[in-house]
Design an enzyme around this catalytic site. Structure first.
Site, PDB file in Angstrom:
ATOM      1  N   GLY A   2       0.788  -1.231   0.000  1.00 24.51           N
ATOM      2  CA  GLY A   2       0.000   0.000   0.000  1.00 24.51           C
ATOM      3  C   GLY A   2       0.819   1.280   0.000  1.00 24.51           C
ATOM      4  O   GLY A   2       0.315   2.325  -0.368  1.00 24.51           O
ATOM      5  N   GLU A   3       2.046   1.192   0.423  1.00 24.62           N
ATOM      6  CA  GLU A   3       2.871   2.398   0.471  1.00 24.62           C
ATOM      7  C   GLU A   3       4.077   2.327  -0.447  1.00 24.62           C
ATOM      8  O   GLU A   3       4.763   3.313  -0.665  1.00 24.62           O
ATOM      9  CB  GLU A   3       3.314   2.667   1.923  1.00 24.62           C
ATOM     10  CG  GLU A   3       2.105   2.936   2.803  1.00 24.62           C
ATOM     11  CD  GLU A   3       2.448   3.250   4.249  1.00 24.62           C
ATOM     12  OE1 GLU A   3       3.576   2.941   4.675  1.00 24.62           O
ATOM     13  OE2 GLU A   3       1.586   3.803   4.942  1.00 24.62           O
TER      14      GLU A   3
END
Lengths: 726, 208, 316
Positions: free
Chosen positions: A686-687
């Site tokens: 997600g990052e």
């Protein structure tokens, strides 16, 4: 269960449901307006009242007078919450700035009052009638001014390896550059919002929050309640990016307003308040020093970072991006923190790594240019399979595979080594690359999984889905583990009555929460096997049946069963380093007349072991790439040091990328698994997507124009003075 | 929030509010047979095909009328200032920001919201395409994106030019550049933009 | 937003009468700017006169061969009109460069003429702003002024006019028709938007109390190549850093006006005359009296380069 590495063969290996591109199971609700967000639980009580928050008009000082008489008399007003009637509001460890000002004001637009009225219109009108007198105090607002006062924060000691100073001083080729990154706003589309309802001394909050357990505990601390009296519900969250990790004024003031008026209260932060009232990614000043041999071997790497925050706040950990990045025997990482009186700085998507990657990955490009090396070649020369500080092997590091795959797909060989050489119509065209490196942490995570009498499955955990796709990957995990189709799994999230999960943050959510469901499902498999009388260790679960030793039973024959399981990761031990990796490629054009930058193509090749749902994982990475594009080209919370606030505090002035800004984006995941990381044999991404794309853009701008801008964002006025005349 | 309560409270405000006293003096010009304008009143809307009559404070935006009074919460409030597009609905077939218009200005109008396009069991083609192409993440901008997309394709079909239309005298094509430009009033901070484009392109292709 | 009364007249005359009756009245058309400002307590009308049902939604040809655009014609309808697209392309180009499809569907021709500045200090009622509150000062002068005006300003106010449409209207020599308590009159576009005086208050428009914009008239088409070049950070849904509206003839003559650089659309007859001499000559005239801030001084070279881009484009 405690995860023991490496994960051996397990039911997730089948990859019938997991690993398959899967439309989100919450998609039909989200696309039809039937997914319910915090402010929308209109049915929980018949007499909801409306709160409207007034923000402080000064950045620092003291409230000397507060006249709420006119507001209280205004039509429809039930009460006005201020520090005078709110009772004690304690700050939990998760908050630095008090969520309600008074008498001290510690940042601009800090909540000073909340009107509670029968209608939104009445509450808003009354808020404008509150007269607040302030005694202003001098404050510090500019990082550059306060840089020399910065000190090493607690828990952030410098890290040193080898003899950095000597190695850098003696290096034949040096890059010594200072970059700046401005403060960024999360700017999630749903503003912070809460509905608060008191019943018999118990408080229920429907609140947009990424971390339900932290939120519950913080609210309990703030109001002096036993945590068992607080319930927080957050099934859908309209984006967070770190901005909803911790409770904000809406949660606490809704609860207080509801207590004072005896009415359930709903409140959402008005958008122009969000930017200064809540939190932001702090601005940084970063000095990168790279010392290399003539052939490109790094001898010394230094990354010094300065950021600011309120007294007691945290530092932005930009050197985190450099520490695991490239081999060099001599290293320095320094984090320094200055005290500023701006709003609270806090975590925003890939804290540390995102702004850190904006500088180290651009400085590497500078070094490559200095050496006359292809920037990918420079990374290859300095790649490492062990963490350069600890010497421990990475659980999995396929960084150069990502580069190779990307270079081939992107047509990297067509890039001009010499900048400012490619012209297409009115645009100078350039290509850039950067590495994506982001930690793959894990957290303890629990879930309750039930087999219902009809053979369907229910998953319950306080895990949140902030757009990440949690609903679907948790459903996929249960479906895979129990051998049922995904349609037979119901997933309920975001309720503090459910088992405590890892929550959504730090890229730990996907790995940890799926592992928690895995743990619960393992227990449930045993319970099911026992119920139908087969050997649990020999049982296979497929097609809605459990079979072992030639016997097969429909799951309905096991009856209704529930298991709560929890994963802990102590068994990961400390012999390995856990990170995710990728490579970003960008092509863009810079208008020869106006220096407007327009992206042409973006590609990310990523690796995190197994990808649980390639559909939502790609979307996550694309989202990070776009947020990274915003950071590179558009986004800056502008500090006005005279007033101590972010001046551009709305979505017209703080520009985030729109449809027209974003070109074709491609995301590729390498095949493979990481059995050291988790029982799921993969990590979240997600990052990862926001680590690197900003630098890849900066590097492409340099390749297009020969101009290196070291103060983000790269806007036209920074290029124009050095653009060729037309 | 029962709407009759709003009405009562606002009536009281008109009579006793100190600011109102001056205003009443200002209204002296109305003749006895024409009632002076009120601070609240009755608004008739046709929402998703259903006729609704609401008693509303004049200040109520169309967005808040939908969300707070009709509890049609599919339409989202992202900024309340026309800066994000999350509140996009169709009024008389045209997409608008429902936050920047007053409900009272729409007396007699037809409003279509995300709930009127389709349901989970019977979705509109655009809704289905968003699911298929993962055209969202958090979902908060999604209803606005979908309403905007549906109306936007009609605008192209009607031949309305855009910033990227090469020839103003020719009919615009539903190219990627056209769709992206025309959808730029709907911000998606999660940035599912390429997937949204794919979803719209698929629906457009099926229409053509 | 304070409570207000509301009425919906059915003719321009009735609207003007309504204004005379009520105290603290404002006309509301699309509402896309006024409601934004009302929510922030920047505008505080006591009475709203909804002019959406008074007609004025037609675009008609004038006897002189021009167009008369009703004040309530939406930006979408105006940009999409075939005659406008064919003969006044700069106007279509300017309108579709601004805002978004949703906003243009509501925003009206008259309302766009009255579009307020986007100065950050105007938008924050805690801040000094002579335009919002005469005499309170100008926080922008030494503040965040990147987007603000570089010319035509005073120490009282450096706010820019953010409209795209207005720049095209200026280059087309539009006339603004108004109806007020004392009857109808016509205001040339160059006189419609005002520059700030040295001392506050900052008067923005040449409208007298109660005057309602009823139409905008365009003179007969002048031919030539119509260009609107908007320079902005974001590729769409962003205000102009600088914009150039131009009508260029094959012989090198033409007209040019700038947006985003002044409190009004910025045009000088001498700059038109300098067009054959190139972008520097034009910019030198337009910016002869420029007084930029440190933040926005880049708009001067940027505008010159944008003009150069427009001139180069016209030669293709």
């Amino acid at each position: 269960m405690q995860f023991q590495k490496p994960a051996g063969p397990n039911p997730t290996d089948r990859q019938r449901v997991l690993g398959k591109p899967t439309p989100r199971i919450d998609g039909p609700a989200k696309t039809t307006g039937t997914a319910t967000y915090a402010y929308e639980f209109n049915d929980v009580a018949p007499n909801l009242a409306y709160g409207y928050i007034l923000g402080a008009g000064v950045a620092k000082g003291r409230i000397t007078s507060m006249d709420v008489a006119a507001a209280k008399k205004s039509a429809g007003v039930l009460d006005v919450v201020t520090y005078k009637n709110a009772g004690e509001v304690k700050n939990s460890d998760f908050n630095t700035a008090p969520l309600l000002a008074g008498p001290d004001v510690t940042h601009y637009h800090q909540a000073v009052a909340m009107v509670v009225a029968e209608t939104f219109e009445q509450a808003r009108a009354a808020a404008s009638l509150i007269k607040v007198g302030y005694q202003k105090a001098d404050g510090a607002y500019e990082l550059a001014e306060r840089k020399d006062s910065a000190s090493v924060p607690k828990d952030d000691a410098d890290t040193r390896t080898g003899d950095y100073e000597t190695a850098f001083a003696n290096a034949p080729v040096k890059v010594d550059v200072t970059y700046t990154t401005p403060a960024h706003a999360h700017a999630m589309m749903e503003p912070h919002a809460t509905i608060a309802l008191w019943e018999d001394g118990n408080l229920t909050l429907w609140s947009a929050n990424q971390m339900i357990e932290w939120g519950k505990q913080s609210v309990a601390t703030a109001l002096g309640l036993d945590p068992s009296k607080v319930r927080m519900i957050s099934p859908y969250i309209g984006g967070g990016f770190g901005g909803k990790l911790f409770i904000r004024a809406d949660a606490v003031l809704a609860a207080i307003g509801a207590r004072l008026t005896g009415r359930p209260v709903k409140v959402a932060l008005q958008r122009p308040l969000v930017f200064n009232n809540t939190v932001h990614r702090p601005a940084t000043i970063q000095r990168i020093t790279l010392g290399a041999g003539e052939e490109g071997k790094l001898l010394a790497i230094g990354h010094e970072n300065w950021s600011g925050n309120l007294e007691g706040g945290d530092a932005e950990q930009s050197p985190a991006a450099t520490r695991p990045s490239y081999a060099a025997a001599n290293r320095l990482a320094v984090t320094k923190l200055a005290v500023l009186d701006l709003p609270e700085g806090n975590a925003m998507r890939a804290p540390g790594d995102a702004p850190g990657s904006m500088t180290i990955e651009a400085a590497m490009d500078e070094l490559a240019h200095e050496l006359g090396l292809d920037p990918i070649e420079l990374r290859a020369i300095n790649d490492t399979q062990v963490h350069p500080e600890s010497g421990k092997p990475f659980s999995r590091r396929k960084l150069m595979d990502c580069y190779r795959e990307g270079a081939s797909r992107f047509g990297w060989s067509k890039r001009s080594m010499e900048p400012g050489k490619v012209r297409d119509g009115d645009e100078w065209v350039g290509m850039g690359v950067a590495s994506a490196i982001r930690g793959a942490p894990v957290m303890t995570s629990a879930a309750r999984v039930s087999l219902r009498g009809d053979g369907s499955v229910l998953v319950e955990t306080d895990m949140t889905d902030i757009g990440t796709g949690s609903y679907t990957i948790l459903g996929q995990t249960a479906a895979e583990m129990l051998g049922v189709p995904l349609e037979r799994v119901e997933v309920r999230l975001g309720d503090s009555n459910f088992p405590v999960s890892a929550g959504s943050g730090g890229q730990w959510g996907a790995t940890s929460s799926t592992s928690g469901v895995y743990a619960a499902c393992n227990q449930l498999r045993t319970a099911i096997a026992n119920a139908v009388g087969v050997d649990a260790n020999a049982a296979t679960f497929a097609d809605g049946r459990v079979s072992a030793g030639g016997e097969a039973f429909d799951l309905t024959e096991a009856g209704a069963l529930t298991e709560t399981g929890e994963v802990t990761f102590g068994g990961r031990g400390d012999e390995h380093e856990y990170f995710t990796f990728g490579a970003h490629f960008v092509e863009l054009g810079v208008n020869a007349y106006t220096a407007e930058i327009r992206l042409r193509r973006m590609l990310a090749v990523c690796d995190a072991g197994r990808i649980f749902n390639p559909t939502s994982a790609k979307n996550q990475v694309m989202g990070g790439m776009t947020m990274g594009a915003g950071a590179a080209l558009l986004e800056e919370l502008v500090v006005d040091p005279r007033y101590g606030f972010f001046a551009n505090h709305d979505l017209a002035q703080y520009e985030v990328p729109v449809h027209a800004d974003i070109p074709q984006q491609e995301v590729i995941f390498l095949d493979g698994e990481d059995p050291l990381a988790s029982p799921m044999k993969g990590s979240g991404v997600g990052e990862l997507g926001i680590c690197g794309p900003s630098a890849a853009i900066a590097n492409a701008v340099f390749n297009a124009t020969g101009i290196r801008v070291r103060d983000y964002p790269i806007t036209m006025e920074k290029l124009l003075p050095r653009m060729p005349t037309v | 929030m029962p709407t009759n309560l709003t009405f009562d409270v606002s009536r009281r405000e008109l009579l006793i509010g100190s600011a109102s006293a001056a205003l009443i003096a200002g209204l002296g010009g109305w003749s006895a047979d024409a009632a002076p304008p009120q601070r609240d009143g009755s608004v008739r809307l046709t929402v998703n095909g259903e006729e609704r009559t609401l008693e509303l404070d004049n200040r109520t935006s169309l967005l808040d009328a939908l969300r707070e009074h009709m509890h049609l919460t599919g339409t989202k409030k992202g900024c309340d200032h026309g800066q994000c597009g999350a509140c996009t609905v169709m009024v008389n077939g045209e997409r608008i920001n429902s936050c920047l218009t007053l409900a009272v200005m729409h007396d007699g109008d037809e409003v279509t919201t995300i709930e009127g396009l389709g349901t989970p069991d019977d979705p509109h083609a655009m809704q289905a395409a968003f699911v298929k192409h993962d055209g969202y993440q958090c979902g908060y901008c999604t209803p606005g994106q979908i309403c905007s997309a549906v109306a936007m394709l009609d605008e192209i079909e009607a031949g309305m030019p855009s910033h990227v239309t090469p020839d103003l005298t020719a009919r615009p094509q539903a190219s990627e550049a056209e769709i992206k430009e025309r959808m730029s009033g709907n911000i998606c901070r999660c940035a599912a933009y390429p997937n949204i484009l794919a979803a719209i392109t698929e629906v457009e292709g099926a229409r053509a | 937003m304070k409570s207000f009364t509301y009425e919906r007249p059915d003719s321009p005359e009735a609207a003007v009468k309504a204004y005379q009756r009520a105290r603290g009245a404002r006309y509301i058309a699309g509402g896309t700017n006024l409601l934004d400002l009302m929510k922030l307590e920047i505008e505080r009308p006591a009475h709203l006169i909804d002019v959406n049902r008074i007609g004025l939604k037609k675009i008609e040809e004038t006897d002189e061969g021009g167009l008369r655009i009703g004040a309530l014609v939406t930006n979408t309808a105006l940009a999409g009109d075939e005659r406008v697209r064919r003969d006044y392309g700069v106007l279509t180009r300017a309108i579709v460069a601004g805002a978004t499809g949703q906003l243009r569907n509501k925003a009206t021709t008259g309302g766009n003429l009255l579009q307020q500045t986007r100065c950050p200090y105007f938008y924050d009622t805690n801040m000094p702003c002579n335009r919002r509150e005469a005499g309170s000062g100008c926080a922008a002068l030494e503040g965040h002024s990147r987007m603000l005006a570089v010319v035509g300003t005073t120490d009282a106010c450096i706010a820019q006019n953010p409209s795209d449409m207005n720049v095209a209207m200026r280059v087309l020599d539009a006339e603004v028709e108004v109806l007020g308590p004392k009857g109808a009159r016509s205001i040339p576009i160059e006189a419609f938007h005002l520059l700030p005086d040295e001392e506050p208050p900052v008067k923005e428009f040449a409208l007298r109390p109660g005057e309602l914009i009823t139409a905008v008239t365009l003179p007969p088409p002048v031919g030539g190549k119509h260009v609107y070049r908007k320079v902005r950070d974001r590729a769409s849904y962003a205000f102009a850093v600088v914009s150039v509206a131009a009508i260029l003839q094959e012989d090198g003559t033409g007209r040019v006006a700038l947006g985003g650089v002044a409190p009004k659309p910025w045009r000088r007859p001498e700059a038109d005359a300098a067009l054959p001499k190139g972008s520097k000559a034009v910019a030198d005239v337009l910016f002869a009296d420029a007084r930029p801030t440190d933040d926005n001084a880049f708009k001067l070279p940027l505008a010159e380069r944008a003009i150069a881009a427009v001139l180069a484009d016209a030669q293709r």
